[in-house]
Design a protein around this motif. Structure first.
Motif, PDB file in Angstrom:
ATOM      1  N   MET A  66      10.468 -14.195 -10.069  1.00 31.19           N
ATOM      2  CA  MET A  66       9.960 -13.693 -11.224  1.00 31.19           C
ATOM      3  C   MET A  66       8.419 -13.767 -10.797  1.00 31.19           C
ATOM      4  SD  MET A  66       9.844 -13.290 -14.316  1.00 31.19           S
ATOM      5  CE  MET A  66      10.617 -13.156 -15.537  1.00 31.19           C
ATOM      6  N   ARG A  67       7.804 -15.207  -9.868  1.00 27.86           N
ATOM      7  CA  ARG A  67       6.289 -14.866  -9.268  1.00 27.86           C
ATOM      8  C   ARG A  67       6.267 -14.327  -8.834  1.00 27.86           C
ATOM      9  NH1 ARG A  67       8.577 -20.963 -10.103  1.00 27.86           N
ATOM     10  NH2 ARG A  67       8.583 -20.426  -7.590  1.00 27.86           N
ATOM     11  N   ASN A  68       6.934 -13.452  -7.455  1.00 25.74           N
ATOM     12  CA  ASN A  68       7.162 -12.775  -6.674  1.00 25.74           C
ATOM     13  C   ASN A  68       6.350 -11.106  -7.731  1.00 25.74           C
ATOM     14  OD1 ASN A  68       6.697 -14.104  -4.865  1.00 25.74           O
ATOM     15  ND2 ASN A  68       9.360 -13.993  -4.193  1.00 25.74           N
ATOM     16  N   PHE A  69       7.639 -11.218  -8.266  1.00 26.60           N
ATOM     17  CA  PHE A  69       7.648  -9.647  -8.663  1.00 26.60           C
ATOM     18  C   PHE A  69       6.064  -9.710  -9.430  1.00 26.60           C
ATOM     19  CE2 PHE A  69       7.737  -7.806 -13.396  1.00 26.60           C
ATOM     20  CZ  PHE A  69       7.536  -6.978 -12.984  1.00 26.60           C
ATOM     21  N   GLN A  70       5.727 -11.234 -10.398  1.00 28.50           N
ATOM     22  CA  GLN A  70       4.102 -10.766 -11.198  1.00 28.50           C
ATOM     23  C   GLN A  70       3.115 -10.743  -9.729  1.00 28.50           C
ATOM     24  OE1 GLN A  70       4.201 -10.772 -14.438  1.00 28.50           O
ATOM     25  NE2 GLN A  70       2.298 -10.796 -13.888  1.00 28.50           N
ATOM     26  N   ALA A  71       3.450 -11.159  -9.018  1.00 29.92           N
ATOM     27  CA  ALA A  71       2.614 -11.355  -8.063  1.00 29.92           C
ATOM     28  C   ALA A  71       2.383 -10.304  -7.653  1.00 29.92           C
ATOM     29  CB  ALA A  71       2.694 -12.325  -6.481  1.00 29.92           C
ATOM     30  N   PHE A  72       3.313  -9.105  -7.178  1.00 33.20           N
ATOM     31  CA  PHE A  72       3.582  -7.761  -7.084  1.00 33.20           C
ATOM     32  C   PHE A  72       3.004  -7.021  -8.592  1.00 33.20           C
ATOM     33  CE2 PHE A  72       4.890  -3.753  -5.950  1.00 33.20           C
ATOM     34  CZ  PHE A  72       4.557  -3.817  -4.559  1.00 33.20           C
ATOM     35  N   ILE A  73       3.548  -7.413  -9.194  1.00 29.65           N
ATOM     36  CA  ILE A  73       2.451  -6.188 -10.292  1.00 29.65           C
ATOM     37  C   ILE A  73       1.431  -6.379 -10.379  1.00 29.65           C
ATOM     38  CG2 ILE A  73       2.211  -6.547 -13.455  1.00 29.65           C
ATOM     39  CD1 ILE A  73       5.091  -4.853 -11.488  1.00 29.65           C
ATOM     40  N   ASP A  74       0.917  -8.376 -10.573  1.00 25.24           N
ATOM     41  CA  ASP A  74      -1.140  -8.340  -9.935  1.00 25.24           C
ATOM     42  C   ASP A  74      -1.692  -7.198  -8.923  1.00 25.24           C
ATOM     43  OD1 ASP A  74      -0.604  -9.879 -12.276  1.00 25.24           O
ATOM     44  OD2 ASP A  74      -0.680 -11.597 -10.901  1.00 25.24           O
ATOM     45  N   THR A  75      -0.708  -7.102  -8.021  1.00 22.46           N
ATOM     46  CA  THR A  75      -1.580  -6.566  -6.852  1.00 22.46           C
ATOM     47  C   THR A  75      -1.348  -4.582  -7.042  1.00 22.46           C
ATOM     48  OG1 THR A  75      -0.518  -8.206  -5.472  1.00 22.46           O
ATOM     49  CG2 THR A  75      -0.760  -6.328  -4.235  1.00 22.46           C
ATOM     50  N   LEU A  76      -0.384  -4.312  -8.068  1.00 22.02           N
ATOM     51  CA  LEU A  76      -0.313  -2.875  -8.156  1.00 22.02           C
ATOM     52  C   LEU A  76      -1.552  -3.083  -9.284  1.00 22.02           C
ATOM     53  CD1 LEU A  76       3.527  -1.937  -8.283  1.00 22.02           C
ATOM     54  CD2 LEU A  76       1.592  -0.855  -6.344  1.00 22.02           C
ATOM     55  N   ASP A  77      -1.360  -3.546 -10.094  1.00 23.86           N
ATOM     56  CA  ASP A  77      -2.579  -3.106 -11.210  1.00 23.86           C
ATOM     57  C   ASP A  77      -3.429  -3.235 -10.682  1.00 23.86           C
ATOM     58  OD1 ASP A  77      -0.508  -3.242 -13.504  1.00 23.86           O
ATOM     59  OD2 ASP A  77      -0.682  -4.884 -14.339  1.00 23.86           O
ATOM     60  N   ALA A  78      -4.460  -4.063 -10.281  1.00 23.01           N
ATOM     61  CA  ALA A  78      -5.809  -4.502  -8.892  1.00 23.01           C
ATOM     62  C   ALA A  78      -5.457  -2.827  -8.641  1.00 23.01           C
ATOM     63  CB  ALA A  78      -5.730  -5.558  -8.228  1.00 23.01           C
ATOM     64  N   ALA A  79      -4.789  -2.745  -7.724  1.00 24.21           N
ATOM     65  CA  ALA A  79      -4.632  -0.993  -6.516  1.00 24.21           C
ATOM     66  C   ALA A  79      -4.988  -0.822  -7.914  1.00 24.21           C
ATOM     67  CB  ALA A  79      -3.972  -1.096  -6.133  1.00 24.21           C
ATOM     68  N   ILE A  80      -4.470   0.232  -9.337  1.00 23.98           N
ATOM     69  CA  ILE A  80      -4.241   0.909  -9.690  1.00 23.98           C
ATOM     70  C   ILE A  80      -5.824   0.997 -10.963  1.00 23.98           C
ATOM     71  CG2 ILE A  80      -4.123   1.314 -12.446  1.00 23.98           C
ATOM     72  CD1 ILE A  80      -0.760   0.462 -11.280  1.00 23.98           C
ATOM     73  N   GLU A  81      -6.082  -0.047 -11.009  1.00 22.13           N
ATOM     74  CA  GLU A  81      -7.451   0.097 -11.947  1.00 22.13           C
ATOM     75  C   GLU A  81      -8.637  -0.329 -10.527  1.00 22.13           C
ATOM     76  OE1 GLU A  81     -10.470  -0.831 -14.070  1.00 22.13           O
ATOM     77  OE2 GLU A  81      -8.594  -1.040 -15.050  1.00 22.13           O
ATOM     78  N   GLN A  82      -8.654  -0.010  -9.446  1.00 20.50           N
ATOM     79  CA  GLN A  82      -9.388   0.604  -8.089  1.00 20.50           C
ATOM     80  C   GLN A  82      -9.317   1.589  -7.701  1.00 20.50           C
ATOM     81  OE1 GLN A  82      -8.631  -1.084  -3.671  1.00 20.50           O
ATOM     82  NE2 GLN A  82     -10.415  -0.036  -3.925  1.00 20.50           N
ATOM     83  N   GLN A  83      -8.608   1.819  -8.227  1.00 19.87           N
ATOM     84  CA  GLN A  83      -7.804   3.757  -8.008  1.00 19.87           C
ATOM     85  C   GLN A  83      -8.914   4.676  -9.740  1.00 19.87           C
ATOM     86  OE1 GLN A  83      -6.651   5.545  -5.112  1.00 19.87           O
ATOM     87  NE2 GLN A  83      -6.749   6.790  -5.343  1.00 19.87           N
ATOM     88  N   ARG A  84      -8.864   3.922 -10.386  1.00 15.58           N
ATOM     89  CA  ARG A  84      -9.205   3.856 -11.800  1.00 15.58           C
ATOM     90  C   ARG A  84     -10.895   4.668 -11.207  1.00 15.58           C
ATOM     91  NH1 ARG A  84      -5.356   1.017 -15.821  1.00 15.58           N
ATOM     92  NH2 ARG A  84      -4.387   3.232 -16.173  1.00 15.58           N
ATOM     93  N   ARG A  85     -11.672   3.308 -10.815  1.00 17.09           N
ATOM     94  CA  ARG A  85     -12.449   3.488 -10.143  1.00 17.09           C
ATOM     95  C   ARG A  85     -12.477   4.751 -10.050  1.00 17.09           C
ATOM     96  NH1 ARG A  85     -12.116  -2.594 -10.133  1.00 17.09           N
ATOM     97  NH2 ARG A  85     -11.829  -2.469  -8.395  1.00 17.09           N
ATOM     98  N   LEU A  86     -12.109   4.874  -8.458  1.00 15.82           N
ATOM     99  CA  LEU A  86     -12.392   5.449  -7.554  1.00 15.82           C
ATOM    100  C   LEU A  86     -12.800   7.329  -8.062  1.00 15.82           C
ATOM    101  CD1 LEU A  86     -10.402   4.200  -4.869  1.00 15.82           C
ATOM    102  CD2 LEU A  86     -13.111   4.950  -4.686  1.00 15.82           C
ATOM    103  N   LEU A  87     -11.817   7.217  -8.832  1.00 17.12           N
ATOM    104  CA  LEU A  87     -11.458   8.771 -10.274  1.00 17.12           C
ATOM    105  C   LEU A  87     -13.216   8.706 -11.145  1.00 17.12           C
ATOM    106  CD1 LEU A  87      -9.714  11.100 -11.146  1.00 17.12           C
ATOM    107  CD2 LEU A  87      -8.341   9.629 -12.948  1.00 17.12           C
ATOM    108  N   ALA A  88     -12.935   7.303 -12.015  1.00 17.91           N
ATOM    109  CA  ALA A  88     -13.732   7.711 -12.517  1.00 17.91           C
ATOM    110  C   ALA A  88     -15.664   8.292 -11.457  1.00 17.91           C
ATOM    111  CB  ALA A  88     -14.546   6.406 -12.874  1.00 17.91           C
ATOM    112  N   ALA A  89     -15.740   7.561 -10.480  1.00 18.72           N
ATOM    113  CA  ALA A  89     -16.624   7.948  -9.139  1.00 18.72           C
ATOM    114  C   ALA A  89     -16.567   9.118  -8.709  1.00 18.72           C
ATOM    115  CB  ALA A  89     -16.515   7.380  -8.028  1.00 18.72           C
ATOM    116  N   ALA A  90     -15.402   9.734  -8.174  1.00 19.22           N
ATOM    117  CA  ALA A  90     -15.173  11.972  -8.157  1.00 19.22           C
ATOM    118  C   ALA A  90     -15.429  12.673  -9.586  1.00 19.22           C
ATOM    119  CB  ALA A  90     -13.433  11.882  -7.586  1.00 19.22           C
TER     120      ALA A  90
END
Length: 149
Positions: A66-90
């Motif tokens: 469960m902790r591993n899942f949550q850590a991985f989801i957190d990492t994915l959420d961070a990547a998604i947020e970064q990608q959203r910022r890149l999309l806004a800049a683009a």
């Protein structure tokens, strides 16, 4: 070889500007599309991973998983947020390139209107000259006939 008028030179330069602006706009639009596709892939992957985890968790799961899942989801959420910022800049780059292309297109259009007016004026001048020459030729021919020549 006919010599280019200054207006034709300006039209050529303006067309070059339009072409360059269109290429820049196309490039930033493609880049934005790629960033957006990457964001969609991340979102889809997150949803699929979450669904798989939810199915697995229904049968019971150790706390470590469960902790591993949550850590991985957190990492994915961070990547998604970064990608959203890149999309806004683009998106901002696309929005900045559009007016540049429109301005260069408008400038070219203005020069083309001036060229069309110049061409129309020259055509009228030529038509009047040809009409005058034709009238003079007809008058000469009439004089020759009336004088018996």
């Amino acid at each position: 070889m006919t010599q280019q008028t200054p207006l034709q030179t300006l039209i050529g330069l303006a067309q070059d500007d339009v072409d360059a602006a269109a290429q820049r706009l196309g490039r930033v639009q493609r880049e934005r599309g790629e960033v957006e596709a990457q964001l969609q892939s991340l979102l889809q992957y997150r949803d699929e991973y979450h669904a798989r985890f939810t199915n697995s968790a229904q049968n019971g799961m150790p706390a470590g998983n469960m902790r591993n899942f949550q850590a991985f989801i957190d990492t994915l959420d961070a990547a998604i947020e970064q990608q959203r910022r890149l999309l806004a800049a683009a998106t901002a780059r696309v929005e900045a390139a559009k007016p540049e292309w429109q301005r260069s297109k408008q400038k070219l259009g203005s020069y083309e209107v001036l060229q069309a007016r110049s061409d129309a004026t020259e055509a009228k001048r030529t038509a009047r000259r040809e009409q005058r020459d034709s009238d003079e030729h007809a008058a000469r021919a009439l004089r020759m006939r009336t004088h018996g020549l």
